[in-house]
Write a protein that holds these residues in place. Structure first.
Motif, mmCIF file in Angstrom:
data_model
loop_
_atom_site.group_PDB
_atom_site.id
_atom_site.type_symbol
_atom_site.label_atom_id
_atom_site.label_comp_id
_atom_site.label_asym_id
_atom_site.label_seq_id
_atom_site.Cartn_x
_atom_site.Cartn_y
_atom_site.Cartn_z
ATOM 1 N N GLY A 1 0.731 -1.062 0.117
ATOM 2 C CA GLY A 1 -0.011 -0.019 -0.157
ATOM 3 C C GLY A 1 0.889 1.205 -0.036
ATOM 4 O O GLY A 1 1.301 1.633 -1.093
ATOM 5 N N ALA A 2 0.928 1.905 1.375
ATOM 6 C CA ALA A 2 1.734 3.321 1.287
ATOM 7 C C ALA A 2 3.207 3.037 0.728
ATOM 8 O O ALA A 2 3.640 4.129 0.093
ATOM 9 C CB ALA A 2 1.718 3.505 2.693
ATOM 10 N N MET A 3 3.728 2.058 0.971
ATOM 11 C CA MET A 3 5.168 1.973 0.497
ATOM 12 C C MET A 3 5.542 2.025 -1.054
ATOM 13 O O MET A 3 6.090 2.668 -1.646
ATOM 14 C CB MET A 3 5.728 0.355 0.869
ATOM 15 C CG MET A 3 7.365 0.383 0.653
ATOM 16 S SD MET A 3 7.519 -0.314 -0.951
ATOM 17 C CE MET A 3 6.890 -1.967 -0.756
ATOM 18 N N ARG A 63 -4.638 6.569 -5.131
ATOM 19 C CA ARG A 63 -3.447 5.645 -4.595
ATOM 20 C C ARG A 63 -3.199 4.314 -5.295
ATOM 21 O O ARG A 63 -4.268 3.852 -5.830
ATOM 22 C CB ARG A 63 -4.098 5.181 -3.104
ATOM 23 C CG ARG A 63 -4.245 6.347 -2.060
ATOM 24 C CD ARG A 63 -3.051 6.912 -1.772
ATOM 25 N NE ARG A 63 -3.136 7.962 -0.879
ATOM 26 C CZ ARG A 63 -3.034 9.262 -0.920
ATOM 27 N NH1 ARG A 63 -2.535 9.741 -2.124
ATOM 28 N NH2 ARG A 63 -2.802 10.234 -0.112
ATOM 29 N N TRP A 64 -2.240 3.958 -5.264
ATOM 30 C CA TRP A 64 -1.732 2.625 -5.807
ATOM 31 C C TRP A 64 -1.622 1.505 -4.785
ATOM 32 O O TRP A 64 -1.271 1.908 -3.655
ATOM 33 C CB TRP A 64 -0.158 2.804 -6.606
ATOM 34 C CG TRP A 64 -0.328 3.595 -7.924
ATOM 35 C CD1 TRP A 64 0.210 4.887 -7.932
ATOM 36 C CD2 TRP A 64 -0.358 2.964 -9.073
ATOM 37 N NE1 TRP A 64 0.138 5.072 -9.519
ATOM 38 C CE2 TRP A 64 -0.236 3.932 -9.930
ATOM 39 C CE3 TRP A 64 -1.235 1.784 -9.569
ATOM 40 C CZ2 TRP A 64 -0.664 3.957 -11.251
ATOM 41 C CZ3 TRP A 64 -1.269 1.748 -10.922
ATOM 42 C CH2 TRP A 64 -1.105 2.604 -11.713
ATOM 43 N N ARG A 65 -2.034 0.367 -5.338
ATOM 44 C CA ARG A 65 -1.978 -0.616 -4.311
ATOM 45 C C ARG A 65 -1.778 -1.970 -5.254
ATOM 46 O O ARG A 65 -1.604 -1.935 -6.460
ATOM 47 C CB ARG A 65 -3.122 -1.148 -3.831
ATOM 48 C CG ARG A 65 -3.867 -0.110 -2.699
ATOM 49 C CD ARG A 65 -5.099 -0.589 -2.055
ATOM 50 N NE ARG A 65 -4.706 -1.833 -1.408
ATOM 51 C CZ ARG A 65 -4.025 -2.177 -0.001
ATOM 52 N NH1 ARG A 65 -3.784 -1.059 0.426
ATOM 53 N NH2 ARG A 65 -3.898 -3.247 0.533
ATOM 54 N N ALA A 66 -0.953 -3.006 -4.724
ATOM 55 C CA ALA A 66 -0.502 -4.322 -5.418
ATOM 56 C C ALA A 66 -0.473 -5.308 -4.464
ATOM 57 O O ALA A 66 -0.406 -5.358 -3.325
ATOM 58 C CB ALA A 66 0.840 -4.165 -6.213
ATOM 59 N N GLY A 67 -0.321 -6.529 -5.084
ATOM 60 C CA GLY A 67 -0.480 -7.828 -4.227
ATOM 61 C C GLY A 67 0.068 -8.940 -4.867
ATOM 62 O O GLY A 67 0.152 -8.796 -6.359
ATOM 63 N N ASP A 117 -7.279 -5.812 -2.362
ATOM 64 C CA ASP A 117 -8.379 -4.983 -1.455
ATOM 65 C C ASP A 117 -7.936 -5.192 -0.267
ATOM 66 O O ASP A 117 -7.736 -6.309 0.369
ATOM 67 C CB ASP A 117 -9.469 -6.045 -1.938
ATOM 68 C CG ASP A 117 -10.772 -5.252 -0.877
ATOM 69 O OD1 ASP A 117 -10.359 -4.311 -0.319
ATOM 70 O OD2 ASP A 117 -12.002 -5.566 -1.663
ATOM 71 N N PRO A 118 -7.735 -4.149 0.412
ATOM 72 C CA PRO A 118 -7.266 -4.129 1.950
ATOM 73 C C PRO A 118 -8.448 -4.663 2.896
ATOM 74 O O PRO A 118 -8.007 -5.289 4.039
ATOM 75 C CB PRO A 118 -7.083 -2.659 2.236
ATOM 76 C CG PRO A 118 -8.073 -1.907 1.421
ATOM 77 C CD PRO A 118 -8.021 -2.860 0.137
ATOM 78 N N ASN A 119 -9.644 -4.666 2.264
ATOM 79 C CA ASN A 119 -10.733 -5.424 3.214
ATOM 80 C C ASN A 119 -10.502 -7.084 3.120
ATOM 81 O O ASN A 119 -11.213 -7.797 3.686
ATOM 82 C CB ASN A 119 -12.228 -4.881 2.876
ATOM 83 C CG ASN A 119 -12.111 -3.461 2.806
ATOM 84 O OD1 ASN A 119 -11.827 -3.036 4.004
ATOM 85 N ND2 ASN A 119 -12.741 -2.877 1.860
#
Length: 329
Positions: free
Chosen positions: A37-39, A192-196, A250-252
């Protein structure tokens, strides 16, 4: 006696920017999973890359984090692509135990042409070239490097071929990237960017169970040596392939919930998470050492108005030196 790894529910959820090692005893599978997330957002926002470039680099960062956190020594794992497409260079650098940095290089005109023509798939942006993984254990050691051609349509596919060729361990890699628009307390909407991602490997006690069919020889040639896939690995691989991008990002959902959804029937266990940080290894002292090795002629050619400025490609920090600081004595 070593303590068994805790089952899901016995540890707090790792949350973003923490890699979760896991083991599925019933399927002889081990792996690592992560949500960034933030990183990740900090790295991509710092460079303000065009969206297609940011997506590619985000995938490279996830893959590097998953592999780098498996290092059992103080050192580096470097992922690098070199190719002839609009995005001709991706670099993601993991320094154990937790520091990550990354950057991309692209041709703005070629990229715009590709976007206009709808050629934004990974293989179209990267073009032909190689993906290299380099492991550096530091001074007085020899670097190890594994190289694979950029023959797949995605970095996920190329990484799978790398594991097949280099480690010869049945491996399934999943990578996903998402963009979120979040409304802050001030009422403004922010991007915001997110990845997994996840890496799952088949590691049974009997190594002969890990046998795989030969890779195709190229030019449409099919694999020439057919081997039946182990039933447990076939089940694990199929489960991993059911993951969609929303679940990865998805953080949820979260890493532990995803692992439970996939493997609870076979007894999934998790290990303490490993955090990852947006942290560059550059410094003024390191750069001064490099500049001090220049000849007087090189210093004069590099300097402007009596000083030299150098910007780190990874973190965009600019360092300024007076010529007198670095000029040969």
């Amino acid at each position: 006696m070593a303590q068994p790894a805790p089952k899901l529910g016995e540890l707090d959820f790792a949350g973003d920017d923490h890699v979760v090692p896991f083991q599925v005893e019933g399927l002889d599978v081990r792996g690592r999973a992560v949500q960034l997330g933030a990183m990740l957002d900090a790295i991509l926002e710092r460079h303000d890359y065009p969206q297609p470039v940011a997506r590619l680099l985000a995938e490279a960062i996830v893959l590097t984090v998953l592999l780098g956190t498996s290092l059992k020594f103080e050192g580096k794992l470097i992922l690098q692509t070199k190719s002839d497409g609009p995005v001709d260079l991706l670099v993601a650098d993991f320094s154990s135990p937790e520091n990550v940095r990354a950057y991309a290089r692209y041709d703005a005109d070629a990229l715009q042409a590709a976007v206009t023509e709808g050629r934004t798939a990974a293989h179209e942006l990267l073009g032909k070239g190689i993906l290299a993984f380099t492991i550096d254990q530091g001074a007085h050691t020899q670097r190890y490097q594994g190289i694979v051609a950029l023959d797949g349509h995605t970095l996920e596919e190329v990484a799978g071929v790398y594991f097949r060729q280099s480690e010869q361990i049945p491996t399934r890699v999943r990578l996903g990237v998402a963009e979120l628009y979040v409304r802050g307390d001030d009422g403004k909407t922010r991007h915001r960017w997110r990845a997994g991602g996840m890496v799952a490997q088949f590691l049974p006690e009997a190594p002969e169970r890990m046998r795989q069919a030969d890779l195709p020889g190229g030019d449409g040639e099919e694999a020439g040596h057919k081997i039946a896939e182990d039933d447990k690995w076939a089940e694990a691989r199929t489960l991993v392939e059911t993951i969609d991008t929303d679940e990865l990002t998805d953080p949820n959902v979260g890493t532990e919930r995803l692992l439970y959804r996939l493997f609870h029937e076979s007894g999934v266990r998790v290990y303490p998470p490993q955090r990852v940080l947006d942290q560059c290894s550059c410094s003024r002292d390191k750069l001064k050492t490099v500049l001090s090795g220049l000849s007087a002629e090189e210093v004069e050619h590099t300097a402007t108005d009596g000083h030299i400025e150098a910007t780190c490609e990874f973190c965009s920090t600019t360092y300024r030196f007076e010529v007198s600081e670095v000029a040969p004595a």
